[in-house]
Design an enzyme around this catalytic site. Structure first.
Site, PDB file in Angstrom:
ATOM      1  N   THR A 233      35.111  43.989  33.848  1.00 19.53           N
ATOM      2  CA  THR A 233      33.822  43.291  33.699  1.00 19.53           C
ATOM      3  C   THR A 233      33.178  43.198  35.071  1.00 19.53           C
ATOM      4  O   THR A 233      33.822  43.418  36.102  1.00 19.53           O
ATOM      5  CB  THR A 233      33.988  41.843  33.196  1.00 19.53           C
ATOM      6  OG1 THR A 233      34.544  41.036  34.258  1.00 19.53           O
ATOM      7  CG2 THR A 233      34.860  41.770  31.975  1.00 19.53           C
ATOM      8  N   ASP A 234      31.929  42.816  35.108  1.00 14.84           N
ATOM      9  CA  ASP A 234      31.339  42.419  36.377  1.00 14.84           C
ATOM     10  C   ASP A 234      31.623  40.924  36.551  1.00 14.84           C
ATOM     11  O   ASP A 234      32.175  40.260  35.678  1.00 14.84           O
ATOM     12  CB  ASP A 234      29.838  42.769  36.409  1.00 14.84           C
ATOM     13  CG  ASP A 234      29.321  42.871  37.839  1.00 14.84           C
ATOM     14  OD1 ASP A 234      29.969  42.313  38.747  1.00 14.84           O
ATOM     15  OD2 ASP A 234      28.267  43.482  38.063  1.00 14.84           O
ATOM     16  N   TRP A 235      31.232  40.418  37.704  1.00  7.74           N
ATOM     17  CA  TRP A 235      31.536  39.050  38.155  1.00  7.74           C
ATOM     18  C   TRP A 235      31.145  37.991  37.096  1.00  7.74           C
ATOM     19  O   TRP A 235      29.972  37.860  36.761  1.00  7.74           O
ATOM     20  CB  TRP A 235      30.747  38.822  39.447  1.00  7.74           C
ATOM     21  CG  TRP A 235      30.994  37.567  40.206  1.00  7.74           C
ATOM     22  CD1 TRP A 235      30.314  36.385  40.064  1.00  7.74           C
ATOM     23  CD2 TRP A 235      31.937  37.376  41.255  1.00  7.74           C
ATOM     24  NE1 TRP A 235      30.784  35.473  40.959  1.00  7.74           N
ATOM     25  CE2 TRP A 235      31.789  36.053  41.717  1.00  7.74           C
ATOM     26  CE3 TRP A 235      32.905  38.183  41.864  1.00  7.74           C
ATOM     27  CZ2 TRP A 235      32.555  35.517  42.761  1.00  7.74           C
ATOM     28  CZ3 TRP A 235      33.672  37.645  42.898  1.00  7.74           C
ATOM     29  CH2 TRP A 235      33.494  36.344  43.325  1.00  7.74           C
TER      30      TRP A 235
END
Ligand code: BGC
Length: 766
Positions: A306-308
């Protein structure tokens, strides 16, 4: 002949070795997986940020110098079996020694667990290992694209990978393969520009540099790449980061997918998901995009991270999940393998519960964990989890620096030159503007810190534009007055007015004015913009300078094309520097003095107006040419500078464009040849670009599309024959049923000012 045969055998045997390795690794992965508990598996899927295991008042702030906190690391790695850590601490670059200590400490803890699975560390090393002090920082991606030089891109990535491994880090969250289609978007400069073909070509080179051409990522100087941000991240409707986008599926596939597809085919090991929302669907919860398209259709076998904090965003921001736990369910079921959480282990608790409740199937967990374990084996982390930085003797070497300097030289793009450049050595210049004396603005975001605000602290030994111009032209010949400065304490777009009287006085003493304007550093949300015009202060500075009557050369040091149409006519020269990195100042001074002949070409369309943000590959309806009788409205497509544009101190003449045939069938191909001559008086490099256009199609075709390019060097008077090969695949487009098709009929081939045409003799479905 022998050489070719040998090379072929070598490749075959390497492929064989890779295949054997791969089966051996699969066996190890399966054996390991069988022994793992649910808790151990879920821990592998969790990624935390370095601060969260650091000593400090809270998990967001660590002590300086950074130290791992015994209690926090135990809870994460031993109790929760967390399998991955990312990022630097306190948003500042660490030294090689510090990275080594971090790696040793994390590994010690991993060895206390039952399964003894090494932890994988990931970092954003997007233009060099930008979170390691003393590393070689390169021009940012957009500038690398402007070189149109595949070798420079690959070499830069290879150096980055070497220096990343020297830092005991095996995983790089790079390259960005999103298209730079909207210059309002604050991550425009992190892309390879607006063209799907150029982006695909450069992306593949970057992966070869990071992972090695054969993807032997266990090598001491290679690591795993991470393609980001899948898919369609770069075109939010508002131009602001992480806001909704509207992208029909045929456009998603036509423009945004090819660069990812090419990178996956090249063997990229990991991929990061788009934080945004397309057509109302949060991509982190899209099974269609992450499983059906990515894992099934494109057969991506690597790790999807995932991204942040983007699982949390499904609940907190997008409101498609009623609870944080439901957000975990949606995203893991959609196809996420690892969550960049990044602060809390709640993700593990929720996922364990969800599996026990039957809401997430064990097969899904096994799929995710197998991918992660496979990556760890492939990277050689089980055998060599930590490197010894002392063995990496070329780290930050002069030789590496030279590569960065060469890339900056080849990126710099001359956009206007009314007999003003190059400058002769003895002239007196006034250097002015907020970007004149700043290493921060040369490097941009992701430099020693996320927003690049700590650059001055770490980049003292490199030259700003002012410093480089001063050493080139001599102290006695260089005057300096900023005129406008960035407010380093305020928000990124804040500026402080300087002394315009002093600017005027110094302009009066100079022969030429070098006005260094553009933007301060930024990325992501902090770089969102309300107005694409160059700031009013900077425009006024240029107007003020123009009053002196001295010839002005604008240096554009910016991450996106800020609009300059209101002041462009006041200047004699325009040089696009992009974000050229630590050697950008030196490269610029050499270009200004004529020691380097500029050869960069724009990898995007430089707009002239904020309401005309259209890429070169637009539809005919955007053209509205007044010369062809269109109404005299503001409808015409008249960019400030077109895609692919860039001047040189020499000139090139094109002739004899020829096609090897007039027809192409399903299995056919055509050779396109063209002669290019250096018709000027200096050595120079030219980018030969091949465009193709479909004359009539069932969906309105793009006016033209780039299908090939080569950068060649020519001495004065020298001529070269350049050859391209076109196949039916270069003629395809995605139709409304989302199929790739090529339709029979006429196609026009264009190289510089020459064109020719041929026929595709049958319809093709790919
Ligand atoms: C960015 C990613 C980056 C990640 C980890 C996010 O905010 O969107 O590009 O890789 O942070 O630092």
């Amino acid at each position: 002949m022998k050489k070719v045969a040998l090379g072929f055998t070598l490749i075959l045997s390497m492929l064989g070795v890779n295949a054997q390795n791969s089966t051996a690794i699969d066996k190890k992965v399966n054996a390991l997986l069988k022994q793992m508990t649910l808790e151990e598996k879920v821990g592998q899927m969790c990624q935390l940020t370095l601060n969260s295991i650091g000593e400090g008042p809270d998990i967001f702030t660590s002590v300086e110098p950074y130290r791992v906190d015994d209690g926090r690391i135990k809870r994460a790695i031993v109790d929760y079996k967390v399998g991955s850590i990312l990022n630097t601490s306190n948003n500042r670059a660490l030294s090689l020694e510090q990275w080594h200590q971090v790696a040793v400490r994390i590994h010690e803890e991993a060895m206390k667990t039952r399964m003894k699975i090494p932890v994988i560390f990931g970092i954003d090393a997007i233009h060099g290992v930008n979170y390691t002090q003393g590393s070689t920082l390169f021009p940012q991606e957009l500038a690398m694209a402007a070189t149109w030089n595949r070798d420079l891109v690959q070499r830069g990535a290879a150096i980055t990978s070497y220096e990343m491994r020297a830092s005991s880090i095996p995983w790089n969250f790079s390259p960005v393969l999103d298209l730079g289609l909207d210059p309002r978007w604050p991550r425009f400069w992190e892309t390879f520009g607006e063209d799907p073909y150029l982006t695909s070509e450069m992306g593949v080179q970057m992966i070869k540099g990071y992972q090695g051409a054969q993807n032997n990522v266990a090598a001491f100087d290679k690591g795993a790449a991470c393609l980001k941000h899948f898919l369609g991240y770069s075109v939010p409707v508002s131009g602001k980061d992480r806001t909704p986008a509207l992208i029909p599926e045929n456009y998603l596939r036509e423009y945004h997918l090819p660069s990812f597809k090419a990178a996956i085919e090249q063997g990229a090991k990991t991929l990061m998901v788009n934080s945004g929302i397309i057509n109302g669907e949060s991509v982190h919860a899209s099974r269609r995009i992450l499983t059906d398209l990515l894992k099934k259709e494109l057969k991506f076998k690597g790790v999807v991270v995932t991204d942040w904090a983007d699982i949390e965003n499904l609940y907190k921001r997008d409101r498609i999940a009623a609870t944080p736990k439901e957000a975990v369910k949606l995203s893991v079921n959609a196809g996420i393998d690892m969550s960049m959480v990044p602060y809390s282990v709640d993700f593990c608790d929720y996922l364990i519960q969800l599996v026990k409740e039957g809401e997430v199937k064990m097969e899904r967990i096994d799929d995710a964990v197998s991918r992660i374990l496979k990556l760890k084996y492939e990277l050689g982390l089980f055998e060599k989890p930590i490197t010894d930085y002392k063995e990496y003797t070329q780290f930050g070497s002069k030789e590496f620096e030279k590569s960065s300097y060469s890339a900056a030289c080849e990126a710099i793009t001359l956009l206007k030159n009314e007999n003003v450049l190059p400058l002769s050595k003895g002239v007196k210049v006034l250097v002015t503007g907020p970007n004149a004396n700043s290493m921060r603005t040369l490097n941009g975001g992701w430099s020693y810190s996320w927003q690049g605000e700590k650059t001055e602290e770490f980049a003292q030994k490199y030259n700003t534009i002012l410093e480089a111009v001063t050493s080139k032209f001599g102290k006695e010949n260089v005057l300096y007055e900023a005129g406008v400065e960035y407010n380093m304490k305020g928000v990124y777009h804040d500026e402080i007015m300087g002394d315009f009287n002093a600017v005027q006085q110094k302009a009066a003493q100079a022969d030429y004015i070098i006005a260094c304007i553009g933007e301060n550093s930024y990325t992501e949300k902090p770089g969102d913009l309300q107005d694409l015009y160059l700031s009013e202060n900077q425009e006024n500075l240029v107007r003020e300078l123009a009053k002196s009557g001295k010839p002005i050369i604008l240096i554009l040091n910016e991450g996106r094309p800020r609009i300059i149409s209101r002041i462009e006519r006041l200047v004699k020269g325009v040089v696009m520097a992009y974000l050229p990195g630590n050697f950008g100042g030196d490269a610029l001074a050499d270009v200004l003095a004529g020691d380097v002949n500029p050869s960069g070409k724009l990898p995007f369309t430089y707009p002239a107006y904020p309401n005309s943000l259209i890429a070169y590959h637009h539809k005919p309806a955007e053209e509205q040419k007044k010369s062809e009788g269109a109404y005299d409205y503001n409808g015409e497509f008249t960019p400030q500078y077109p895609f692919g544009f860039g001047l040189s101190y020499t000139s090139f003449t094109y002739s004899q464009l020829a096609l090897s045939g007039k027809n192409m069938g399903k299995d056919g191909s055509l050779e396109v040849t063209v002669k290019v001559k250096n018709s000027g008086s200096r050595d120079g490099m030219e980018v030969v670009k091949l465009f193709v256009s479909d004359v009539v199609a069932s969906l309105t075709p793009d006016v033209k599309r780039l299908k090939g390019f080569q950068k060649i060097a020519l001495k004065p008077g020298e001529e070269k024959l350049v050859t391209f090969r076109l196949t039916p695949s270069d003629l395809k487009f995605v139709d409304l049923s989302n199929r790739s098709v090529a339709e029979k009929g006429e196609f026009v081939v264009e190289v510089a000012n020459l064109s020719s045409s041929f026929n595709l003799t049958e319809n093709i479905l790919f």
